[in-house]
Design a protein around this motif. Structure first.
Motif, mmCIF file in Angstrom:
data_model
loop_
_atom_site.group_PDB
_atom_site.id
_atom_site.type_symbol
_atom_site.label_atom_id
_atom_site.label_comp_id
_atom_site.label_asym_id
_atom_site.label_seq_id
_atom_site.Cartn_x
_atom_site.Cartn_y
_atom_site.Cartn_z
ATOM 1 N N CYS A 5 0.867 -1.177 0.000
ATOM 2 C CA CYS A 5 0.000 0.000 0.000
ATOM 3 C C CYS A 5 0.900 1.221 0.000
ATOM 4 C CB CYS A 5 -0.888 -0.001 1.245
ATOM 5 S SG CYS A 5 -2.078 1.339 1.235
ATOM 6 N N CYS A 36 0.007 4.335 0.719
ATOM 7 C CA CYS A 36 -0.697 5.468 1.322
ATOM 8 C C CYS A 36 0.314 6.371 2.038
ATOM 9 C CB CYS A 36 -1.767 4.988 2.292
ATOM 10 S SG CYS A 36 -1.155 4.033 3.681
ATOM 11 N N CYS A 81 -6.042 3.982 6.996
ATOM 12 C CA CYS A 81 -6.083 3.519 5.607
ATOM 13 C C CYS A 81 -6.903 2.233 5.543
ATOM 14 C CB CYS A 81 -4.667 3.277 5.103
ATOM 15 S SG CYS A 81 -4.640 2.514 3.478
ATOM 16 N N PHE A 141 -6.972 0.042 3.310
ATOM 17 C CA PHE A 141 -6.237 -1.080 2.731
ATOM 18 C C PHE A 141 -5.252 -1.710 3.717
ATOM 19 C CE2 PHE A 141 -7.545 1.265 -1.060
ATOM 20 C CZ PHE A 141 -8.029 0.230 -1.836
ATOM 21 N N CYS A 142 -4.413 -0.867 4.349
ATOM 22 C CA CYS A 142 -3.330 -1.433 5.155
ATOM 23 C C CYS A 142 -3.487 -1.157 6.650
ATOM 24 C CB CYS A 142 -1.974 -0.919 4.664
ATOM 25 S SG CYS A 142 -1.696 0.801 5.056
#
Ligand code: ZN
Length: 301
Positions: free
Chosen positions: A237, A239, A270, A272-273
């Motif tokens: 990721c 980010c 985040c 995603f992560c």
């Protein structure tokens, strides 16, 4: 075994094929969101498919996203990959637990339910290419097969699998994708069909210590396989605190004003992560000012 992907072509060049082993990265995804077995089965299958479809992209900057929206308890599954072997993803509701399906397997289809599968290809142009099909079974491999038939008019066979240990850690994960070229002969088609009929599951093959190369050799047995590429794959990721500011902007001027007035810090994690970013009053004020400036400019036009 490290996570990696292979791309291959049959000797007669009538079939192209991909296989990936993704146990480590699916385990990493499981830990990040503390996914339930059924949630990580759905996510692991989608991550594996996204890695393969990412390998089909032409440029390093291109991105592919698989988005599944169902009416089941899992709600959404999302995975994004690039052609460099990087993938990330999440499910909306990682805690779902359901009884096994009739075959005694994790009931991914039941957890997803009825809905739509959307594939978004982002080539860095103004608008991404978006293509949507209805879900066939919610088991993901069948849904993607249907997507390739409908949206890309390409006969495709897909197998995806995630096998968990009793302690819910990932034992094996990965998948394959096989596509017929338009000029494929009847003999090639029937050989492939026979191989697919005999084939049981991706995770069965990996559990025996076999590799993605072995997997494709089994599936393309009798056709001769030439391997064109071998590539490491990983959960990644990109980010950052700065990118998280964009997420803050979506809250809108009114909410941002209230946050500034309250003087509180705002935490954004985040999706995603799971990384957390904390924004102070000045950060939020800068987002607010930019939004207001933008709106003013629009208003003047
Ligand atoms: Zn992140």
């Amino acid at each position: 075994m490290n996570d990696y992907l292979v791309r291959a072509l049959t000797e007669n060049e009538e079939i192209r094929a991909f296989a990936v082993t993704a146990r480590n990265l699916v385990e990493e995804a499981r830990k990040i969101h503390d996914n339930s077995p059924i949630a990580i089965a759905a996510l692991g299958r989608t991550l594996s498919a996204a890695l393969i479809m990412g390998d089909m992209l032409k440029s390093e900057k291109d991105l592919i996203t698989i988005h599944i929206q169902g009416d089941g308890p899992l709600k959404q599954v999302l995975a994004t990959a690039n052609s460099k072997g990087e993938v990330k993803g999440y499910v909306s509701n990682p805690e779902v637990i359901l009884p096994p399906n009739a075959a005694g397997h994790l009931n991914v289809g039941g957890a997803i339910g009825k809905g739509v599968l959307t594939v978004i290809k982002d080539y860095g142009l103004k608008e991404p290419y978006v293509s949507q099909v209805r879900l066939v079974t919610g088991e993901i491999a069948e849904d993607l097969t249907y997507y390739f038939a409908q949206s890309e008019q390409t006969p495709t066979a897909i197998g995806l699998g995630v096998l968990l240990n009793k302690d819910v850690m990932i034992n094996q994960a990965g998948g394959f994708l096989i596509q017929l070229m338009p000029h494929a002969s009847e003999k090639t088609v029937s050989t492939l069909e026979d191989n697919l009929k005999k084939f049981h599951s991706v995770t069965d093959v990996y559990r025996q210590g076999k590799t993605p190369e072995d997997l494709l050799s089994i599936l393309l047995s009798g056709l001769g396989v030439q391997f064109l590429e071998r590539k490491e794959v990983r959960f990644a990721c990109h980010c950052s605190k700065e990118k998280g500011l964009q997420a803050l902007a979506t809250l809108g001027t009114q909410t941002l004003k209230e946050i500034v007035e309250e003087g509180k810090e705002q935490e954004v994690s985040c999706e995603f992560c799971g990384k957390k970013y904390v924004y102070g009053k000045d950060d939020i004020q800068s987002v607010l000012s930019a939004l207001e400036k933008n709106q003013k400019e629009k208003g003047e036009k």
